[in-house]
Design a protein around this motif. Structure first.
Motif, PDB file in Angstrom:
ATOM      1  N   PRO A 104      38.509  39.566  36.953  1.00  0.00           N
ATOM      2  CA  PRO A 104      39.745  39.225  37.666  1.00  0.00           C
ATOM      3  C   PRO A 104      39.526  39.263  39.174  1.00  0.00           C
ATOM      4  O   PRO A 104      38.753  40.078  39.679  1.00  0.00           O
ATOM      5  N   SER A 105      40.209  38.383  39.888  1.00  0.00           N
ATOM      6  CA  SER A 105      40.010  38.275  41.337  1.00  0.00           C
ATOM      7  C   SER A 105      41.257  38.644  42.119  1.00  0.00           C
ATOM      8  O   SER A 105      41.411  38.219  43.262  1.00  0.00           O
TER       9      SER A 105
ATOM     10  N   ARG B 168      32.317  42.225  37.867  1.00  0.00           N
ATOM     11  CA  ARG B 168      32.811  43.241  36.946  1.00  0.00           C
ATOM     12  C   ARG B 168      31.715  44.264  36.666  1.00  0.00           C
ATOM     13  O   ARG B 168      30.580  43.908  36.362  1.00  0.00           O
TER      14      ARG B 168
END
Length: 659
Positions: A345-346, A394
């Protein structure tokens, strides 16, 4: 060298007269094509949002106010159609009958005016002369509260954009005319001269350094008519709104009405009141609240992960740099290059992150954070903030070798690493040369010297450098696969892999090293190489090795499993079979079966197959018939034969061959 006026006169002396109505029809018909030309020629340092708006403004202003003599500029030398005769996507609106727009004198006039204005927009402002209209921000079109930019392309488009940004304005124009408009060199020279370029030949020579790629130039990356919208810097708008409100209250009510953001009477418009905002989200953007671990915390902690890394680097006290890094993380602007490994996720930080590094590395200022789930790297040029980059990786549950190094910076095909505080030895080793020694990288405060990176290696694979790290528990190898966290290399059975740093392990990896290029930029966590079988060749020339490699990712799946076949004395192993998203060759399914067509020195062809040692029988199906007890199969066949494989395990289960 002719003067610009003479060149322009020669280019336009005998052209047809174009009515305003005729020019307007050509502009409307070929508007997307003209805007694309302007966008590609405009200087990249304007920023993508302003380039989009300026490109539209230049094309709209290209419409003449009265009847005009069109320039005699050559049409393109070839049509922009494929072998099938169909136009490329996005250019259907540019066709005019069978001839295309280049046969339209009105289009030629507009193209020249657009090109001249775009080149003028790239000229520097001088205090001794009035600026040209194209050098100023466009009055129209304008957009408040949003930034517009073309859709992002792939790595090829990004590379082309970077190479174009290194060219001068005339050279960019020459590249566009050659690649997008398909003009011959003489036509490019004449058109550049008509547009006011002092030395068209020099511009053509400079543009020749970038190969013409009309397919990429026609991609959505460079289409200013197909746009994405993002908000402007909301925090800066809010701060400017507060300042404007305070100043306006001191002078006049009308001033306050002009300065209020979002058209509302409150300081934040329709946003929630300041005291109702999430305090955790606000704290995450405060440099003073960033978590800093003591330099000796790792010595007393039972953990060996990123949570015990101290904050290092010469700029850990630079509040302005940390604030910029946190702000870009929370809301990256349109000029920020954002990348994330698959499955990462960013989004912005949920709370104050841990600071791992802040300092200057080569020609960039770099900040690295850890939020428990991700590593976030912010980098900006040391002489400004334009061209900033934001990378996410990640790293949940990372420990041991997986938390021993991070990519700090890449430049000129080299890479620098930041190593864990408990690392005692750092060296560079070439996997293709297992008998050669390792070269000490002499880290300073955990930052290694640069080493050649194979992450962007193209062409023949002549070396594959890896990072060798030593601590109190042993020596490990990490490979740069183009991401923030290098992949951990191991050897042995899937149930009990071991480090790939020993002499035998290095010999196992040497013929397999170049196959690591197949899993670049896929979020790889570790790659294990397992020699699951050895097979005597039918002609008695020795024994071949069967090795499978499995790349496991941070998101928990396997992007690729490869079965390799290596003959005696071979420097590299051939890929016999491969599969994606399977459990084979892994801890959950430590079984593998693969086959290959092999030609003996005498010219005879065989189907060779091998399974893991718990394979009871192997059988060839489809185009080849044959079976064998045990985990090895050798069947005489013909060149080009196709066959399937089925194996039976000792517990009665069946397995299929990798393909």
């Amino acid at each position: 060298m002719q003067s610009q006026d003479v060149a322009h006169h020669r280019a336009s002396a005998h052209g047809p007269v174009i009515d305003v109505e005729q020019a307007e029809a050509a502009l409307v018909e070929h508007y997307p094509r003209l805007v694309r030309i302007a966008y590609l020629v405009l200087p990249p340092d304007l920023g993508r949002n302003r380039r989009v708006l300026t490109a539209h403004a230049l094309v709209q202003r290209a419409l003449p106010r009265k009847r005009t003599v069109a320039a005699v500029i050559p049409a393109q030398s070839g049509r922009r159609r494929g072998a099938s005769g169909s136009a490329r996507p996005g250019e259907a609106d540019n066709r005019k009958g069978a001839e295309g727009p280049d046969g339209d004198p009105a289009y030629l006039l507009l193209r020249l005016r657009v090109l001249r204005s775009a080149l003028e927009a790239g000229l520097p402002l001088r205090c001794t002369a009035w600026p040209k209209r194209s050098q100023l921000p466009p009055l129209l079109p304008q957009l408040w509260g949003l930034r517009l930019f073309p859709r992002s392309g792939g790595a090829d488009e990004l590379a082309l954009d970077q190479r174009l940004s290194s060219l001068s304005g005339p050279a960019r124009a020459a590249h566009v005319l050659r690649g997008l408009e398909r003009l011959p060199e003489d036509g490019v020279r004449r058109l550049l001269g008509a547009a006011g370029v002092a030395d068209p030949s020099a511009a053509i020579r400079e543009a020749a350094a970038v190969p013409a790629q009309d397919t990429l130039l026609s991609s959505p990356e460079f289409d200013p008519c197909s746009l994405q919208a993002r908000p402007t810097d909301l925090m800066r708008r809010r701060q400017h709104g507060k300042a404007a409100l305070a100043a306006a209250a001191a002078v006049a009510v009308c001033g306050a009405l002009l300065a209020l953001p979002s058209g509302g009477w409150g300081p934040d418009g329709a946003a929630a009141p300041l005291d109702a905002q999430n305090p955790a989200a606000r704290a995450a953007l405060e440099p003073d609240r960033v978590t800093r671990v003591a330099s000796t915390a790792w010595q007393t902690s039972a953990r060996t992960d990123f949570s015990v890394w101290p904050a290092r680097g010469g700029l850990t006290g630079d509040r302005a740099l940390l604030r910029r890094a946190l702000a870009v993380w929370a809301r990256p602007g349109e000029s920020v290059q954002v990348s994330a490994t698959p499955g990462t996720p960013s989004g912005g930080p949920a709370g104050p992150p841990q600071l791992l590094y802040a300092g200057q590395v080569d020609a960039a200022r770099v900040v690295i954070f850890h939020d428990g789930l991700r590593i976030v790297r912010y980098a900006e040029p040391k002489d400004g903030t334009s061209g900033a980059a934001l990378d996410f990786a990640r790293v949940d549950s990372a420990t041991g070798a997986e938390a021993q190094a991070l990519v700090l910076n890449r430049a000129d095909h080299n890479v620098r690493y930041l190593t864990a505080p408990w690392v005692t030895g750092t060296a560079e080793r070439d996997l293709l040369k297992p008998s050669s020694g390792a070269m000490d990288l002499r880290p300073v405060d955990g930052v290694t010297a640069p080493l050649a990176s194979p992450a962007r290696q193209t062409g023949s694979c002549t070396s594959w450098n890896v990072l060798q790290l030593t601590d109190g528990s042993g020596t490990r190898l990490l490979a740069d696969l183009g991401e923030l966290v290098p992949a951990h290399l191991t050897v042995g059975t899937p149930a009990a892999p071991r480090e790939a740093s020993g002499a035998a392990a290095l010999r196992t990896w040497a013929p397999l090293a170049c196959s690591l290029g197949a899993v670049r930029s896929q979020g790889v966590r570790s790659v294990n190489a397992w020699e699951y079988a050895r097979q005597s060749l039918p002609d008695g020339s020795g024994a071949a090795a069967w090795v499978c490699t499995r790349a496991d990712t941070w998101r928990g799946d396997a992007p690729r499993v490869l079965a390799h076949f290596r003959t005696p004395g071979g420097r590299s192993a051939a890929v016999a079979a491969q599969a994606e998203g399977v459990a084979a060759c892994g801890a959950k399914d430590p079984h593998v079966l693969a086959g290959v067509l092999w030609k003996s020195a005498q010219g005879a062809w065989y189907l060779l197959a091998a399974g893991s040692e718990d394979t009871a029988t192997v059988r060839a199906t489809a185009g080849v018939s044959g079976s064998a007890r045990g985990n090895l199969l050798a069947v005489r066949t013909e060149q080009g034969a196709r066959a399937g494989l089925r194996g039976t395990l000792t517990d009665g289960r069946t397995v299929g061959g990798l393909r």
